[in-house]
Design a protein around this motif. Structure first.
Motif, PDB file in Angstrom:
ATOM      1  N   ARG A   4      54.561  65.789 113.581  1.00  0.00           N
ATOM      2  CA  ARG A   4      55.907  66.055 113.068  1.00  0.00           C
ATOM      3  C   ARG A   4      56.196  67.523 113.317  1.00  0.00           C
ATOM      4  N   GLU A   5      57.141  67.800 114.188  1.00  0.00           N
ATOM      5  CA  GLU A   5      57.462  69.190 114.503  1.00  0.00           C
ATOM      6  C   GLU A   5      57.859  69.930 113.227  1.00  0.00           C
ATOM      7  N   GLY A   6      57.266  71.089 113.041  1.00  0.00           N
ATOM      8  CA  GLY A   6      57.559  71.894 111.866  1.00  0.00           C
ATOM      9  C   GLY A   6      56.743  71.519 110.644  1.00  0.00           C
ATOM     10  N   CYS A   7      55.737  70.673 110.805  1.00  0.00           N
ATOM     11  CA  CYS A   7      54.888  70.276 109.676  1.00  0.00           C
ATOM     12  C   CYS A   7      53.939  71.420 109.311  1.00  0.00           C
ATOM     13  N   GLY A   8      53.049  71.783 110.236  1.00  0.00           N
ATOM     14  CA  GLY A   8      52.136  72.905 110.017  1.00  0.00           C
ATOM     15  C   GLY A   8      50.966  72.644 109.093  1.00  0.00           C
ATOM     16  N   ALA A   9      50.833  71.435 108.563  1.00  0.00           N
ATOM     17  CA  ALA A   9      49.747  71.151 107.617  1.00  0.00           C
ATOM     18  C   ALA A   9      48.376  71.402 108.226  1.00  0.00           C
ATOM     19  N   SER A  55      43.323  72.766 119.423  1.00  0.00           N
ATOM     20  CA  SER A  55      43.799  72.026 120.590  1.00  0.00           C
ATOM     21  C   SER A  55      43.359  70.568 120.557  1.00  0.00           C
ATOM     22  N   ALA A  56      42.193  70.314 119.984  1.00  0.00           N
ATOM     23  CA  ALA A  56      41.645  68.957 119.944  1.00  0.00           C
ATOM     24  C   ALA A  56      42.246  68.101 118.831  1.00  0.00           C
ATOM     25  N   PHE A  57      42.923  68.704 117.865  1.00  0.00           N
ATOM     26  CA  PHE A  57      43.468  67.943 116.743  1.00  0.00           C
ATOM     27  C   PHE A  57      44.513  66.953 117.236  1.00  0.00           C
ATOM     28  N   GLU A  58      44.399  65.718 116.781  1.00  0.00           N
ATOM     29  CA  GLU A  58      45.377  64.687 117.109  1.00  0.00           C
ATOM     30  C   GLU A  58      45.934  64.116 115.822  1.00  0.00           C
ATOM     31  N   ALA A  59      47.238  64.072 115.738  1.00  0.00           N
ATOM     32  CA  ALA A  59      47.892  63.510 114.558  1.00  0.00           C
ATOM     33  C   ALA A  59      47.515  62.038 114.412  1.00  0.00           C
ATOM     34  N   ASP A  60      47.296  61.630 113.180  1.00  0.00           N
ATOM     35  CA  ASP A  60      46.945  60.247 112.874  1.00  0.00           C
ATOM     36  C   ASP A  60      47.445  59.952 111.465  1.00  0.00           C
ATOM     37  N   ILE A  61      47.942  58.775 111.248  1.00  0.00           N
ATOM     38  CA  ILE A  61      48.484  58.404 109.939  1.00  0.00           C
ATOM     39  C   ILE A  61      47.439  58.565 108.834  1.00  0.00           C
ATOM     40  N   GLU A  62      46.147  58.355 109.149  1.00  0.00           N
ATOM     41  CA  GLU A  62      45.075  58.506 108.165  1.00  0.00           C
ATOM     42  C   GLU A  62      44.905  59.953 107.717  1.00  0.00           C
ATOM     43  N   VAL A  63      45.296  60.883 108.559  1.00  0.00           N
ATOM     44  CA  VAL A  63      45.142  62.304 108.273  1.00  0.00           C
ATOM     45  C   VAL A  63      46.476  62.937 107.879  1.00  0.00           C
ATOM     46  N   CYS A  64      47.549  62.478 108.492  1.00  0.00           N
ATOM     47  CA  CYS A  64      48.846  63.129 108.322  1.00  0.00           C
ATOM     48  C   CYS A  64      49.781  62.420 107.346  1.00  0.00           C
ATOM     49  N   GLY A  65      49.488  61.182 107.018  1.00  0.00           N
ATOM     50  CA  GLY A  65      50.350  60.460 106.091  1.00  0.00           C
ATOM     51  C   GLY A  65      51.766  60.331 106.603  1.00  0.00           C
ATOM     52  N   ASN A  66      52.712  60.311 105.663  1.00  0.00           N
ATOM     53  CA  ASN A  66      54.117  60.094 106.003  1.00  0.00           C
ATOM     54  C   ASN A  66      54.986  61.334 105.849  1.00  0.00           C
TER      55      ASN A  66
END
Length: 84
Positions: A4-9, A55-66
């Motif tokens: 999500r652009e602008g998330c930054g978590a 660089s290796a981080f990939e967004a995933d619903i298990e990590v990033c939620g909604n």
């Protein structure tokens, strides 16, 4: 899942042990990375100075939620249960 652009978590919640420009010893969990802009975008995205772990981080619903709030909470939880 796309970031999500602008998330930054992922630039706030986890600890990063690799050197980051402006943070030579990395950063502790919960501390905002100095390379995170006010718009919550990485200032060194795509540059060689960016830590490999970032660089290796990939967004995933298990990590990033909604939402960003979910991501901060979930990444913080993952940080706590994987800390040794």
């Amino acid at each position: 899942m796309k970031c999500r652009e602008g998330c930054g978590a992922c630039c706030i919640a986890p600890s990063i042990s690799s050197p980051i420009p402006g943070m030579p010893h990395g950063k502790p969990a919960g501390e905002r990375c100095v390379q995170l802009s006010v718009d919550n975008l990485c200032r060194i995205f795509g540059q060689t100075e960016r830590p490999a772990v970032c660089s290796a981080f990939e967004a995933d619903i298990e990590v990033c939620g909604n939402s960003t709030e979910d991501a901060i909470r979930l990444i913080g939880w993952w940080e706590q249960i994987t800390a040794a």
